[in-house]
Design a protein around this motif. Structure first.
Motif, PDB file in Angstrom:
ATOM      1  N   ARG A 176       3.733  -3.863   3.721  1.00  0.00           N
ATOM      2  CA  ARG A 176       3.195  -5.088   3.106  1.00  0.00           C
ATOM      3  C   ARG A 176       2.238  -5.790   4.054  1.00  0.00           C
ATOM      4  O   ARG A 176       1.151  -6.230   3.657  1.00  0.00           O
ATOM      5  CB  ARG A 176       4.337  -6.034   2.716  1.00  0.00           C
ATOM      6  CG  ARG A 176       5.124  -5.599   1.491  1.00  0.00           C
ATOM      7  CD  ARG A 176       6.006  -6.742   0.982  1.00  0.00           C
ATOM      8  NE  ARG A 176       6.971  -7.182   1.992  1.00  0.00           N
ATOM      9  CZ  ARG A 176       8.185  -6.669   2.127  1.00  0.00           C
ATOM     10  NH1 ARG A 176       8.574  -5.673   1.350  1.00  0.00           N
ATOM     11  NH2 ARG A 176       9.008  -7.138   3.043  1.00  0.00           N
ATOM     12  N   ARG A 190      -1.129  -3.755   4.374  1.00  0.00           N
ATOM     13  CA  ARG A 190      -2.002  -3.895   3.210  1.00  0.00           C
ATOM     14  C   ARG A 190      -2.603  -5.295   3.142  1.00  0.00           C
ATOM     15  O   ARG A 190      -3.772  -5.470   2.772  1.00  0.00           O
ATOM     16  CB  ARG A 190      -1.225  -3.589   1.931  1.00  0.00           C
ATOM     17  CG  ARG A 190      -0.935  -2.098   1.743  1.00  0.00           C
ATOM     18  CD  ARG A 190      -0.078  -1.867   0.522  1.00  0.00           C
ATOM     19  NE  ARG A 190       0.139  -0.447   0.264  1.00  0.00           N
ATOM     20  CZ  ARG A 190       1.151   0.030  -0.431  1.00  0.00           C
ATOM     21  NH1 ARG A 190       2.057  -0.798  -0.940  1.00  0.00           N
ATOM     22  NH2 ARG A 190       1.277   1.331  -0.632  1.00  0.00           N
ATOM     23  N   ASP A 223      -8.054  -0.119  -4.439  1.00  0.00           N
ATOM     24  CA  ASP A 223      -6.640  -0.378  -4.716  1.00  0.00           C
ATOM     25  C   ASP A 223      -5.818   0.089  -3.511  1.00  0.00           C
ATOM     26  O   ASP A 223      -5.518   1.280  -3.372  1.00  0.00           O
ATOM     27  CB  ASP A 223      -6.215   0.370  -5.982  1.00  0.00           C
ATOM     28  CG  ASP A 223      -4.789   0.022  -6.415  1.00  0.00           C
ATOM     29  OD1 ASP A 223      -4.058  -0.584  -5.610  1.00  0.00           O
ATOM     30  OD2 ASP A 223      -4.412   0.384  -7.534  1.00  0.00           O
ATOM     31  N   ASP A 240      -2.743  -0.338  -2.843  1.00  0.00           N
ATOM     32  CA  ASP A 240      -1.423   0.196  -3.175  1.00  0.00           C
ATOM     33  C   ASP A 240      -1.477   1.702  -3.396  1.00  0.00           C
ATOM     34  O   ASP A 240      -0.488   2.408  -3.246  1.00  0.00           O
ATOM     35  CB  ASP A 240      -0.871  -0.485  -4.428  1.00  0.00           C
ATOM     36  CG  ASP A 240      -0.434  -1.911  -4.168  1.00  0.00           C
ATOM     37  OD1 ASP A 240      -0.260  -2.262  -2.983  1.00  0.00           O
ATOM     38  OD2 ASP A 240      -0.280  -2.679  -5.126  1.00  0.00           O
ATOM     39  N   VAL A 288      -0.514   4.679   1.653  1.00  0.00           N
ATOM     40  CA  VAL A 288       0.873   4.984   1.314  1.00  0.00           C
ATOM     41  C   VAL A 288       1.709   5.105   2.585  1.00  0.00           C
ATOM     42  O   VAL A 288       1.180   5.299   3.679  1.00  0.00           O
ATOM     43  CB  VAL A 288       0.989   6.284   0.490  1.00  0.00           C
ATOM     44  CG1 VAL A 288       0.193   6.180  -0.807  1.00  0.00           C
ATOM     45  CG2 VAL A 288       0.542   7.494   1.298  1.00  0.00           C
TER      46      VAL A 288
END
Length: 216
Positions: free
Chosen positions: A21, A24, A37, A39, A43
């Motif tokens: 978290r 990102r 994106d 998300d 990874v």
């Protein structure tokens, strides 16, 4: 690599959801990435199907590089890893690289924190200096590597405060702050944290990697 990670452009070599978290959130502020994106593009090691990498190094930097090299080799993708921990002055820099397993190999964050507070119970406030230390590493599939360091100085509280963050965040009060790291917002924490500093120092290289992946 798992089917869920086929669109990944970089792998964060951790299974720690809190670190993912934070990472990102840090990258989200890079205008060059546009509407990427994160998300999907970024990874974690579990999503990528990577095996756990033993932390056999004797420094934060060695452990970060071990993990990043292993994940880059296994996935064929750029990998970012960090190794971080709490360095307590009166303990000679411990727990240090053993921070995540201070109370044993299978210890929880809560138990690690509880044990450390027990060990420091008789230490006066003036001698409770400590710092979060982080080494972050970016490794490319061709073996090229970059490492950066970050450090957040503070004082250890006598009891946990706050519900945010993870690890030892509830008991470290940064220099100049009245709140613990666990009482800061993610944005506030990223702006000053050891991990935020180390990842921010790597951000230009990481953004370059992500931009290159988009253009291919």
């Amino acid at each position: 690599m798992t089917s869920a990670a086929r669109d990944a452009q970089i792998v964060l070599a951790t299974r720690n959801a809190g670190k993912v978290r934070e990472f990102r959130a840090l990258l989200a502020g890079a205008p060059a990435l546009g509407d990427l994106d994160l998300d999907v593009a970024v990874v974690d090691a579990a999503t990528a199907g990577c095996a756990e990498v033993p932390e056999t190094g004797v420094t934060f930097e060695e452990n970060a590089l071990l993990k990043a090299h292993a994940v880059a080799a296994e996935t064929g993708l750029p990998a970012v890893a960090d190794d971080s921990g709490l360095a307590v002055e009166v303990l000679g820099g411990a727990p240090g690289i053993f921070s995540a397993r201070w109370a044993g190999a299978d210890a929880t964050d809560a138990r690690n924190l509880e044990l450390l507070l027990e060990q420091l119970a008789d230490i006066a406030p003036a001698h409770r200096g400590a710092a979060f230390v982080c080494a972050a590493a970016l490794v490319l599939p061709d073996g090229r590597e970059v490492t950066r360091l970050g450090r957040l100085e503070g004082t250890l509280l006598t009891a946990p405060r706050g519900d945010g963050g993870f690890g030892y965040d509830p008991i470290l009060r940064p220099v100049g702050e009245t709140r613990s790291c666990a009482e800061l917002t993610m944005e506030e924490k990223n702006a000053i944290s050891h991990r935020g500093q180390a990842f921010a120092a790597l951000r230009d290289e990481i953004v370059e990697v992500l931009q290159g992946a988009r253009e291919r």
